[in-house]
Scaffold this motif. Sequence first.
Motif, short mmCIF file in Angstrom:
data_model
loop_
_atom_site.label_atom_id
_atom_site.label_comp_id
_atom_site.label_asym_id
_atom_site.label_seq_id
_atom_site.Cartn_x
_atom_site.Cartn_y
_atom_site.Cartn_z
N VAL A 79 0.85 -1.19 0.00
CA VAL A 79 0.00 0.00 0.00
C VAL A 79 0.89 1.25 0.00
N PRO A 80 0.31 2.41 -0.32
CA PRO A 80 1.11 3.64 -0.34
C PRO A 80 1.85 3.86 0.97
N GLY A 81 3.11 4.30 0.83
CA GLY A 81 3.92 4.60 1.99
C GLY A 81 4.81 3.46 2.44
N GLU A 82 4.56 2.23 1.97
CA GLU A 82 5.38 1.10 2.39
C GLU A 82 6.67 1.03 1.57
N ARG A 83 7.63 0.26 2.09
CA ARG A 83 8.93 0.10 1.43
C ARG A 83 9.12 -1.35 1.03
N VAL A 84 9.55 -1.57 -0.22
CA VAL A 84 9.76 -2.90 -0.77
C VAL A 84 11.23 -3.06 -1.14
N VAL A 85 11.84 -4.17 -0.71
CA VAL A 85 13.21 -4.49 -1.07
C VAL A 85 13.19 -5.60 -2.12
N VAL A 86 13.89 -5.38 -3.23
CA VAL A 86 13.95 -6.35 -4.33
C VAL A 86 15.40 -6.78 -4.53
N LEU A 87 15.67 -8.08 -4.36
CA LEU A 87 17.01 -8.64 -4.57
C LEU A 87 17.00 -9.44 -5.87
N VAL A 88 17.85 -9.05 -6.84
CA VAL A 88 17.82 -9.67 -8.16
C VAL A 88 19.23 -10.09 -8.57
N ASP A 89 19.29 -10.98 -9.58
CA ASP A 89 20.56 -11.20 -10.26
C ASP A 89 20.55 -10.40 -11.56
N ARG A 90 21.70 -10.35 -12.23
CA ARG A 90 21.83 -9.49 -13.41
C ARG A 90 20.84 -9.88 -14.50
N ASP A 127 31.46 -12.17 -6.24
CA ASP A 127 31.30 -13.27 -7.18
C ASP A 127 30.23 -14.24 -6.69
N ARG A 128 29.58 -14.87 -7.64
CA ARG A 128 28.58 -15.87 -7.31
C ARG A 128 29.17 -17.26 -7.52
N PRO A 129 28.66 -18.24 -6.74
CA PRO A 129 27.53 -18.14 -5.82
C PRO A 129 27.87 -17.43 -4.52
N MET A 130 26.87 -16.73 -4.00
CA MET A 130 27.01 -16.05 -2.72
C MET A 130 26.38 -16.92 -1.63
N PHE A 182 18.31 -20.48 -10.40
CA PHE A 182 18.73 -21.60 -9.58
C PHE A 182 20.25 -21.66 -9.54
N ASP A 183 20.81 -21.72 -8.35
CA ASP A 183 22.24 -21.94 -8.17
C ASP A 183 22.39 -22.75 -6.89
N ASP A 184 22.75 -24.03 -7.04
CA ASP A 184 22.81 -24.91 -5.87
C ASP A 184 23.77 -24.37 -4.81
N GLY A 185 24.77 -23.59 -5.22
CA GLY A 185 25.73 -23.05 -4.27
C GLY A 185 25.19 -21.92 -3.42
#
Length: 381
Positions: A71-82, A112-115, A138-141
């Motif tokens: 909803v308005p005013g909330e903060r969302v964190v998005v963690l992505v790979d390239r 470096d990945r995997p992290m 998917f990265d098993d590491g």
Amino acid sequence: MADEDPKKRGSSAPPSSRPSRPSEVPPSSRTGAPARSTRPPQLSTAFRLSGIDFDLMGAARRILEGALGVVPGERVVVLVDRARRDIGLSLADAARNIGARAAIFSLEEYGDRPMRHIPSSLQEALTDAQASVFLAGFDDGEMALRYELLARVRHLNLRHAHMVGISRKSMIGGFSVDPSRILDATRAVRMRLRPESVLRVRSVAGSDLEVRCAPSLRWAEFVGVLRPGRWEHLPSGSLVTSPSSVSGVFVADASIGTEAGANVGLLDKAPVRFEIDQGLCRAVRCDDRSLDRHLMDFMRREASLDRVGLAILGTNIGIHAATGEVTSDQNLPGIHLGFGATYPEHTGATWSGRAQITAAASTSDVDLDGVPLVRSGRLLV
């Protein structure tokens, strides 16, 4: 159900290469190339409009509003790979459109990945957020990283979308309808299930399987409508239980979980045949010899990984075709199987494996207690 505890897996970069904190991401960065700078270049209005991916933006809106309830005013964190930065930017745009704030973190910016651990700046950002999204391949590491993230989500009481292995195609397909409609379809199916129900599965690919429910165990519902402190693999839409008994042949012609399965993708040209007796997988057969060896090695790695831990009844009425991405395909209307983990906190099972492989079928017919429930991948509810 794809690989983490529900309804999966680097060396650090030099200190000078680590961003101290991401900036809020404006919509204008959607078409910009990924960069280490936290201040993406501004684009002209005309160029921005011509680059809008309306299908992706529609799916992003359903994730934020329908699944995460932002909803308005909330903060969302998005963690992505390239590889998924464009999807992350669409989520950030959707957040801003509803009056929320979004911060994007790129895994590759931190080393470096995997992290194997959550970067400290991400942990700090999560503390100030109300919702979060994880978007990576998917990265098993990176199993430890994902487990750590999910533990943090529960501790901070966040609403979290876990989207491992998701691409633009499966994101759009998995969110082609509002989560409330998936919820309604799932509840309609659940009303027909009995404690001792028997499901019969057949498919053109060769499945001929009987799944018997255990009266003492529960059906867990995953519909992608999240409350604080809860997370799900998205796209969602399934009912999940640990069965009493599974016998027959199950052919996975959609997708297989784990990094090896993700590398293969859609299994229509090389389906995997599981021969199952009383819940134990007695044989795995696949024309892809590398995948065949991988699956057999996995199941022999330790106890219970060759045992059917979950029967997954897909209920996402918006998904009409397999994508080769198991996180999406396991929600196709029909029966899918998970070997290993039983998720006792959801199902009430008294045993569990320490890992899991999910096997998804593309199109099947399912009878519930002798009455048609799914025909050619369509729910009859």
